[in-house]
Write an enzyme that holds these catalytic residues in place. Structure first.
Site, short mmCIF file in Angstrom:
data_model
loop_
_atom_site.label_atom_id
_atom_site.label_comp_id
_atom_site.label_asym_id
_atom_site.label_seq_id
_atom_site.Cartn_x
_atom_site.Cartn_y
_atom_site.Cartn_z
N ASP A 190 0.87 -1.19 0.00
CA ASP A 190 0.00 0.00 0.00
C ASP A 190 0.90 1.24 0.00
O ASP A 190 2.10 1.15 0.29
CB ASP A 190 -0.91 0.01 1.24
CG ASP A 190 -1.88 1.20 1.24
OD1 ASP A 190 -2.39 1.55 0.16
OD2 ASP A 190 -2.11 1.80 2.31
N SER A 191 0.29 2.38 -0.30
CA SER A 191 1.04 3.64 -0.21
C SER A 191 1.44 3.92 1.24
O SER A 191 2.39 4.65 1.49
CB SER A 191 0.16 4.78 -0.71
OG SER A 191 -0.99 4.89 0.13
N CYS B 144 -4.49 -1.71 -1.85
CA CYS B 144 -4.69 -0.29 -2.13
C CYS B 144 -5.64 -0.19 -3.33
O CYS B 144 -5.36 -0.77 -4.39
CB CYS B 144 -3.35 0.34 -2.48
SG CYS B 144 -3.44 2.04 -3.02
N THR C 117 -6.36 2.52 -4.98
CA THR C 117 -5.82 3.44 -5.98
C THR C 117 -4.85 2.69 -6.90
O THR C 117 -4.95 2.76 -8.13
CB THR C 117 -5.13 4.62 -5.27
OG1 THR C 117 -6.04 5.13 -4.28
CG2 THR C 117 -4.75 5.72 -6.22
N GLU D 173 -2.92 8.72 7.97
CA GLU D 173 -1.47 8.46 7.94
C GLU D 173 -0.77 9.29 9.03
O GLU D 173 0.19 8.84 9.63
CB GLU D 173 -1.00 8.90 6.54
CG GLU D 173 0.19 8.28 5.90
CD GLU D 173 0.24 6.76 5.82
OE1 GLU D 173 1.28 6.28 6.23
OE2 GLU D 173 -0.67 6.07 5.35
N CYS E 299 -11.08 2.91 0.05
CA CYS E 299 -9.67 3.24 0.26
C CYS E 299 -9.32 2.50 1.54
O CYS E 299 -10.04 2.63 2.54
CB CYS E 299 -9.47 4.75 0.43
SG CYS E 299 -7.85 5.18 1.12
N HIS F 116 -7.25 2.82 3.79
CA HIS F 116 -7.04 3.63 5.00
C HIS F 116 -8.35 3.80 5.78
O HIS F 116 -8.34 3.89 7.00
CB HIS F 116 -6.52 5.02 4.62
CG HIS F 116 -5.06 5.08 4.31
ND1 HIS F 116 -4.53 4.58 3.14
CD2 HIS F 116 -4.00 5.57 5.02
CE1 HIS F 116 -3.21 4.78 3.14
NE2 HIS F 116 -2.87 5.38 4.27
N1 DGL Z 1 -4.94 3.11 0.82
C1 DGL Z 1 -5.00 3.52 -0.52
C2 DGL Z 1 -6.27 3.14 -1.23
O1 DGL Z 1 -6.84 2.13 -0.91
C3 DGL Z 1 -4.32 4.76 -0.97
C4 DGL Z 1 -4.56 6.03 -0.25
C5 DGL Z 1 -3.65 7.10 -0.79
O2 DGL Z 1 -2.44 6.87 -0.80
O3 DGL Z 1 -4.14 8.14 -1.22
O4 DGL Z 1 -6.71 3.79 -2.14
#
Ligand code: DGL
Length: 283
Positions: free
Chosen positions: A7-8, A70, A72, A172, A206, A208
């Site tokens: 993930d990011s 993730c 994205t 984050e 997302c 997060h």
């Molecule tokens: N956790 C990520 C997602 O599911 C990326 C969030 C991000 O880096 O903007 O999209």
């Protein structure tokens, strides 16, 4: 071999937790690209490039299979990497590595339709429209992946995506509960006003956002079902491994956490979610 989870940032830990619970004896390496997080406001090409680099790091660590935890990265980069990069890369390293995403299992869970059965229900009469809200990053919203793929499978489901540009970074950086609740209530109010009523179901699109799922539950109409992306991903990974014995998940129960950002302890918000202290090594 170990399973790589990418993930990011820390959001993918929500998926990782479900994978670890489901496969406690498997070996996992988690990589957070925190030096480049968040991805959600970035251009498509950057997301493809960063995702490829993240996968390469995990393959270099001995993983043969990487789960993109993730939305994205899964929505913007996965197909491109599978089609244009992986075939050549496999030849170069001489191993049958692969990458799995989390959007396919989520859409299967949301529609009840297996991925390969697209358009099966076309032409059916719609008695009652099921309004599905997807809270996601701006890049995922721009891709329209949830709208397009759900429409191919269910004509009685109308998808409305709500981009939440600041939320991943707030999670984050350990934002407080009040600040998070204000942002999330704002997004729930915005999408409800766009739809004209409250959504019937929601996807936290997302990874997060799963970390603050309770705040979403409190902001949504009481009892609004949330499609559980981590659980859907764990089901999909188990099914994939059963069909592909060439990928072994290991059996030592090893866990490693890597970051391209600052190594060491993670935020309170994330450690509370994880249920134990978490220490990251430099990737
Ligand atoms: N956790 C990520 C997602 O599911 C990326 C969030 C991000 O880096 O903007 O999209």
């Amino acid at each position: 071999m170990a399973i790589g989870v990418f993930d990011s940032g820390v959001g993918g830990l929500s998926v990782h937790r479900a994978l670890v619970q489901r496969m406690p004896n498997a070996d996992f390496v988690y990589l957070a690209d925190q030096a480049n997080a968040p991805y959600g406001g970035r251009e498509g090409e950057e997301i493809v490039d960063l995702t490829r680099r993240g996968c390469e790091t995990l393959f270099d660590q001995g993983c043969d299979l990487v789960v993109l935890a993730c939305n994205t990265a899964s929505g913007i980069a996965l197909r491109r990497l599978q089609q244009t990069w992986l075939p050549g890369y496999r030849k170069q390293i001489g191993r049958p590595v692969n990458i799995l995403g989390i959007i396919v299992p989520t859409i299967e869970a949301a529609t009840g339709v297996p991925w390969e059965h697209e358009a099966e229900r076309r032409g059916e009469k719609v008695e009652k429209l099921d309004i599905l809200a997807v809270f996601c990053t701006p890049a995922t919203a721009r891709s329209r992946v949830y709208e397009i793929e759900i429409d191919k499978r269910r004509q009685d489901v109308a998808v409305f995506a709500e981009p939440c540009p600041t939320l991943a970074l707030m999670i984050e950086t350990d934002a407080g509960a009040v600040e998070l609740a204000t942002a999330i209530e704002g997004h729930v109010a915005a999408i409800s006003s766009r739809i004209g009523r409250a959504p019937d179901r929601a996807i936290l699109g997302c990874t997060h956002y799963e970390i603050v799922a309770d705040i979403f539950r409190a902001a949504l109409k009481p009892g609004t079902p949330l499609i559980h992306q981590p659980g859907a991903t764990a089901d999909a990974l188990e099914a994939y491994l059963a069909k592909h014995p060439e990928y072994r998940a290991g059996e030592g129960g090893a866990r490693r956490f890597l970051t391209t950002g600052k190594p060491g302890a993670q935020s309170t918000l994330v450690e509370t979610f994880w249920g134990a202290p978490l220490s990251f090594e430099r990737a």
